[in-house]
Design a protein around this motif. Structure first.
Motif, PDB file in Angstrom:
ATOM      1  N   ALA A  68     -14.103  37.731  46.887  1.00  0.00           N
ATOM      2  CA  ALA A  68     -13.585  38.953  46.659  1.00  0.00           C
ATOM      3  C   ALA A  68     -12.513  39.263  45.263  1.00  0.00           C
ATOM      4  O   ALA A  68     -12.411  40.395  44.728  1.00  0.00           O
ATOM      5  N   SER A  69     -12.042  38.164  45.052  1.00  0.00           N
ATOM      6  CA  SER A  69     -10.875  38.112  44.143  1.00  0.00           C
ATOM      7  C   SER A  69     -11.244  38.292  42.596  1.00  0.00           C
ATOM      8  O   SER A  69     -10.828  38.337  41.546  1.00  0.00           O
ATOM      9  N   ARG A  70     -12.746  37.894  42.289  1.00  0.00           N
ATOM     10  CA  ARG A  70     -13.409  38.090  41.157  1.00  0.00           C
ATOM     11  C   ARG A  70     -14.272  39.210  41.211  1.00  0.00           C
ATOM     12  O   ARG A  70     -15.127  39.321  41.857  1.00  0.00           O
ATOM     13  N   LYS A  71     -13.777  40.250  40.106  1.00  0.00           N
ATOM     14  CA  LYS A  71     -14.565  41.467  40.196  1.00  0.00           C
ATOM     15  C   LYS A  71     -15.565  41.547  39.160  1.00  0.00           C
ATOM     16  O   LYS A  71     -16.522  42.349  39.446  1.00  0.00           O
ATOM     17  N   SER A  72     -15.836  40.904  38.069  1.00  0.00           N
ATOM     18  CA  SER A  72     -16.790  41.071  37.130  1.00  0.00           C
ATOM     19  C   SER A  72     -17.597  39.747  37.059  1.00  0.00           C
ATOM     20  O   SER A  72     -17.032  38.619  37.489  1.00  0.00           O
ATOM     21  N   MET A  73     -18.759  39.558  36.356  1.00  0.00           N
ATOM     22  CA  MET A  73     -19.496  38.713  36.095  1.00  0.00           C
ATOM     23  C   MET A  73     -18.736  37.574  35.432  1.00  0.00           C
ATOM     24  O   MET A  73     -18.811  36.373  35.567  1.00  0.00           O
ATOM     25  N   GLU A  74     -17.933  38.006  34.217  1.00  0.00           N
ATOM     26  CA  GLU A  74     -17.261  36.913  33.350  1.00  0.00           C
ATOM     27  C   GLU A  74     -16.228  36.406  34.087  1.00  0.00           C
ATOM     28  O   GLU A  74     -15.682  35.226  33.804  1.00  0.00           O
ATOM     29  N   ASP A  75     -15.848  36.746  35.299  1.00  0.00           N
ATOM     30  CA  ASP A  75     -14.690  36.128  35.944  1.00  0.00           C
ATOM     31  C   ASP A  75     -15.182  34.864  36.695  1.00  0.00           C
ATOM     32  O   ASP A  75     -14.599  33.740  36.908  1.00  0.00           O
ATOM     33  N   PHE A  76     -16.480  34.853  36.778  1.00  0.00           N
ATOM     34  CA  PHE A  76     -17.248  33.689  37.202  1.00  0.00           C
ATOM     35  C   PHE A  76     -17.514  32.393  36.456  1.00  0.00           C
ATOM     36  O   PHE A  76     -18.051  31.674  36.494  1.00  0.00           O
ATOM     37  N   ALA A 105     -17.714  26.031  36.017  1.00  0.00           N
ATOM     38  CA  ALA A 105     -17.839  27.471  36.081  1.00  0.00           C
ATOM     39  C   ALA A 105     -19.148  27.651  35.676  1.00  0.00           C
ATOM     40  O   ALA A 105     -19.987  26.797  35.172  1.00  0.00           O
ATOM     41  N   PHE A 106     -19.591  28.764  35.973  1.00  0.00           N
ATOM     42  CA  PHE A 106     -20.870  29.370  35.736  1.00  0.00           C
ATOM     43  C   PHE A 106     -21.141  29.625  34.147  1.00  0.00           C
ATOM     44  O   PHE A 106     -20.158  30.329  33.441  1.00  0.00           O
ATOM     45  N   ARG A 107     -22.200  29.648  33.573  1.00  0.00           N
ATOM     46  CA  ARG A 107     -22.562  30.173  32.266  1.00  0.00           C
ATOM     47  C   ARG A 107     -22.777  31.821  32.638  1.00  0.00           C
ATOM     48  O   ARG A 107     -23.362  32.172  33.645  1.00  0.00           O
ATOM     49  N   LEU A 108     -22.859  32.653  31.385  1.00  0.00           N
ATOM     50  CA  LEU A 108     -22.809  33.779  31.938  1.00  0.00           C
ATOM     51  C   LEU A 108     -24.433  34.175  32.076  1.00  0.00           C
ATOM     52  O   LEU A 108     -24.630  35.029  33.160  1.00  0.00           O
ATOM     53  N   HIS A 109     -25.635  33.558  31.464  1.00  0.00           N
ATOM     54  CA  HIS A 109     -26.841  33.749  31.908  1.00  0.00           C
ATOM     55  C   HIS A 109     -27.189  33.165  33.510  1.00  0.00           C
ATOM     56  O   HIS A 109     -28.055  33.913  33.973  1.00  0.00           O
ATOM     57  N   GLU A 110     -26.330  32.241  33.910  1.00  0.00           N
ATOM     58  CA  GLU A 110     -26.596  32.040  35.245  1.00  0.00           C
ATOM     59  C   GLU A 110     -26.090  32.962  36.391  1.00  0.00           C
ATOM     60  O   GLU A 110     -26.668  33.157  37.311  1.00  0.00           O
ATOM     61  N   ILE A 111     -24.864  33.751  35.768  1.00  0.00           N
ATOM     62  CA  ILE A 111     -24.362  34.734  36.821  1.00  0.00           C
ATOM     63  C   ILE A 111     -25.652  35.875  36.730  1.00  0.00           C
ATOM     64  O   ILE A 111     -25.735  36.335  37.914  1.00  0.00           O
ATOM     65  N   LYS A 112     -25.944  36.020  35.655  1.00  0.00           N
ATOM     66  CA  LYS A 112     -26.908  37.276  35.624  1.00  0.00           C
ATOM     67  C   LYS A 112     -28.031  37.001  36.207  1.00  0.00           C
ATOM     68  O   LYS A 112     -28.715  38.028  37.132  1.00  0.00           O
ATOM     69  N   GLU A 126     -26.460  31.356  25.633  1.00  0.00           N
ATOM     70  CA  GLU A 126     -25.232  31.705  26.421  1.00  0.00           C
ATOM     71  C   GLU A 126     -25.740  32.976  27.108  1.00  0.00           C
ATOM     72  O   GLU A 126     -25.339  33.226  28.653  1.00  0.00           O
ATOM     73  N   GLU A 127     -26.336  33.902  26.507  1.00  0.00           N
ATOM     74  CA  GLU A 127     -26.842  35.427  27.036  1.00  0.00           C
ATOM     75  C   GLU A 127     -27.695  35.579  27.957  1.00  0.00           C
ATOM     76  O   GLU A 127     -27.662  36.069  29.065  1.00  0.00           O
ATOM     77  N   ASP A 128     -28.794  35.143  27.248  1.00  0.00           N
ATOM     78  CA  ASP A 128     -30.208  35.244  28.335  1.00  0.00           C
ATOM     79  C   ASP A 128     -30.735  33.722  28.702  1.00  0.00           C
ATOM     80  O   ASP A 128     -31.580  33.978  29.649  1.00  0.00           O
ATOM     81  N   GLY A 129     -30.315  32.929  28.423  1.00  0.00           N
ATOM     82  CA  GLY A 129     -30.455  31.534  29.023  1.00  0.00           C
ATOM     83  C   GLY A 129     -31.730  30.874  28.383  1.00  0.00           C
ATOM     84  O   GLY A 129     -32.420  29.973  28.835  1.00  0.00           O
ATOM     85  N   SER A 130     -32.344  31.645  27.384  1.00  0.00           N
ATOM     86  CA  SER A 130     -33.455  31.085  26.787  1.00  0.00           C
ATOM     87  C   SER A 130     -33.221  29.608  26.241  1.00  0.00           C
ATOM     88  O   SER A 130     -32.180  29.195  25.681  1.00  0.00           O
ATOM     89  N   LEU A 131     -34.390  29.009  26.122  1.00  0.00           N
ATOM     90  CA  LEU A 131     -34.384  27.436  25.629  1.00  0.00           C
ATOM     91  C   LEU A 131     -35.060  27.489  24.111  1.00  0.00           C
ATOM     92  O   LEU A 131     -35.927  28.286  23.661  1.00  0.00           O
ATOM     93  N   SER A 132     -34.723  26.502  23.357  1.00  0.00           N
ATOM     94  CA  SER A 132     -35.141  26.382  22.154  1.00  0.00           C
ATOM     95  C   SER A 132     -35.840  24.921  22.142  1.00  0.00           C
ATOM     96  O   SER A 132     -35.258  23.903  22.704  1.00  0.00           O
ATOM     97  N   PRO A 133     -37.276  24.892  21.866  1.00  0.00           N
ATOM     98  CA  PRO A 133     -37.952  23.440  21.815  1.00  0.00           C
ATOM     99  C   PRO A 133     -37.209  22.576  20.756  1.00  0.00           C
ATOM    100  O   PRO A 133     -37.210  21.287  21.297  1.00  0.00           O
ATOM    101  N   ASP A 134     -36.652  23.089  19.690  1.00  0.00           N
ATOM    102  CA  ASP A 134     -35.953  21.857  18.961  1.00  0.00           C
ATOM    103  C   ASP A 134     -35.031  21.309  19.537  1.00  0.00           C
ATOM    104  O   ASP A 134     -34.528  20.264  19.587  1.00  0.00           O
ATOM    105  N   LEU A 135     -33.943  22.145  20.312  1.00  0.00           N
ATOM    106  CA  LEU A 135     -32.827  21.497  21.162  1.00  0.00           C
ATOM    107  C   LEU A 135     -33.319  20.787  22.216  1.00  0.00           C
ATOM    108  O   LEU A 135     -32.452  19.870  22.654  1.00  0.00           O
ATOM    109  N   VAL A 136     -34.342  21.033  22.762  1.00  0.00           N
ATOM    110  CA  VAL A 136     -34.829  20.404  23.972  1.00  0.00           C
ATOM    111  C   VAL A 136     -35.095  18.971  23.548  1.00  0.00           C
ATOM    112  O   VAL A 136     -34.811  17.924  24.122  1.00  0.00           O
TER     113      VAL A 136
END
Length: 471
Positions: free
Chosen positions: A157-165, A179-186, A408-418
């Motif tokens: 309850a002490s955390r009000k926004s997604m960014e708080d996580f 802590a979570f990444r933003l895309h994980e919380i979304k 960070e925003e949508d959690g998408s993957l890049s084959p190059d980075l994989v």
């Protein structure tokens, strides 16, 4: 309690095999001390459990309680692997329907202890009324429990926004990246929206489990996370006992049927042909449902890496409600001879134990992490939901492996980075550090005597602190 000092313990896991099997592992270890276990679940789940192959099996009594029927669940669905993720709240509703029959069983059997999971928020007051001692068995580690905060002051309850996580909470008194990444919380918010509107939330269930217990048992050990265990004890103000990591020693040997043995022989024949520590083992667990784009980009990254791999990509159970997937056109032909895509049951622990396996692409479920590090395999971490992201941050801090980068925003993957991540751990000189660290951690995760001492201590506690039953 029997005159010889032996206990009768009821164990009651949540309806997920990632919970049922560790509960069975722990139950078996308690039974090996001569104590009687009543393992309670639904008929189909009990029938699907691996057989307990030990002298203590006669002390484990499996109690089958029929799961109440709901039209909203698929036919014969009794576990999370039977149910699409967006319908799990219906499975929890059906699980709550076990309350009456479980209460009747507890009244009739009068056990010394009931050891329960996070889900039955209604159980602690019932057991208390019946004079039964209560242990909440958390299958999440201490850094995960600590991140979510105190059951007393309501750390959610002490955390009000997604960014708080996305930052470590203020009550963590030491440096940490857990802590979570933003895309994980979304993703977590999106998948949990329907549940929160129609069912008891997981946080309410967890809080009730902790507040109502006499002792909190946790699947971890002090050698792994001493500061987190101290913090968790301070947060909940309850007796806290690590029971060890419960690596799968007792359930692996001798339990396979003929088809499973044939499957293992086929897989082993391929692994035997590969060079030592050259193969990347890839699996995202039985309950994670990646998007089609995530699967496509992961496949392309595996292909680009040029490394041999074994991908356990188990198809869902044929139900139209389950997510279906397609591999890139021509993928299996192009990787033929170098990689295998295996779409049926695969014996994960045996694969991880094979000498040709050098790295482990994992969703970072706690069960899989334990199984990987038990055999000293560096982790290539690709978390999706729940505690997986927190596990990935903590294990990256420990240098047991690396995270495969996502947007960070949508959690998408890049084959190059994989591909780059795979080659970093498996081929590059820099990757030796992760290989070496994973082998160091094997001394904790794979030390049977060390882990069993934790179980011994927990059982001694249960014996000393049981409540006396009323006559």
């Amino acid at each position: 309690m029997a005159e010889d000092g032996k206990l009768h313990v009821v164990t009651f896991p949540w309806l997920a095999f990632g919970h049922l099997i560790p509960f069975l592992e722990f139950s078996n270890l308690i039974a090996q001390k001569g104590h009687k276990i009543s393992f309670v679940s639904t008929p189909r789940n009990i029938d699907r459990l691996p057989k307990v192959a030990s002298a203590s099996s006669s002390l484990i009594n499996f109690i089958k309680l029929p799961l109440p029927h709901l039209d909203s669940l698929p036919e014969n669905a009794e576990a999370t692997i039977d149910v699409p993720y967006h319908k799990l709240h219906h499975l929890k509703t059906a699980f709550d329907g076990l309350q009456t029959e479980l209460t009747q069983f507890l009244k009739a059997s009068a056990p010394d202890w009931v050891i329960y999971d996070f889900a039955p928020h209604w159980l602690p007051p019932i057991a208390s009324e019946l004079g039964i001692s209560r242990a909440f068995f958390s299958l999440f580690n201490a850094w995960t429990g600590s991140f979510f905060g105190s059951s007393i002051t309501d750390g959610i309850a002490s955390r009000k926004s997604m960014e708080d996580f996305t930052v470590p909470p203020e009550w963590v008194p030491f440096p940490s990246t857990v802590a979570f990444r933003l895309h994980e919380i979304k993703r977590f918010r999106n998948t949990g929206a329907e549940e929160s509107a129609s069912s008891v939330s997981d946080w309410v269930r967890f809080r009730s489990a902790v507040v109502g217990c006499d002792v909190l048992l946790i699947r971890t050990c002090t050698e792994l996370e001493p500061e987190w265990l101290e913090l968790l004890k301070d947060l909940h103000r309850k007796p806290l006992l690590p029971v060890g990591l419960l690596p799968p020693f007792t359930r692996i040997s001798g339990g396979e049927d003929g088809d499973q043995l044939n499957t293992w022989h086929t897989i082993k024949a391929w692994l035997d042909k590969q060079e030592e520590e050259s193969v990347v083992y890839v699996t995202l667990g039985s309950e994670v449902t990646p998007s089609q784009d995530e699967l496509t980009q992961l496949a392309r990254g595996l292909e680009q890496s040029g490394l041999p791999f074994f991908w356990a990509l188990r198809k869902w159970h044929g139900s139209a409600e389950f997510h279906s997937f397609e591999l890139p056109v021509g993928f299996e032909e192009r990787i033929k001879g170098r990689g295998i895509v295996w779409t049926s049951w695969a014996p994960q622990v045996k694969i991880l134990a094979h000498g040709s396996v050098g790295g482990f692409v994992t969703h970072c479920g706690w069960n899989s992490v334990i199984e990987g590090l038990q055999h000293g395999r560096p982790l290539l971490m690709l978390p999706f939901l729940g505690d997986q992201g927190l596990n990935a941050r903590a294990l990256a801090e420990m240098e047991a492996g690396i995270e495969i980068p996502r947007d960070e925003e949508d959690g998408s993957l890049s084959p190059d980075l994989v591909a780059e991540s795979l080659r970093l751990v498996m081929v590059d000189n820099e990757g030796r550090a992760y290989m070496n660290k994973a082998k160091e951690m094997k001394a904790i995760f794979g030390d049977r005597n060390l882990q069993n001492r934790y179980t011994d201590n927990a059982v001694e506690y249960l014996q000393k602190h049981r409540h006396l039953h009323k006559d």
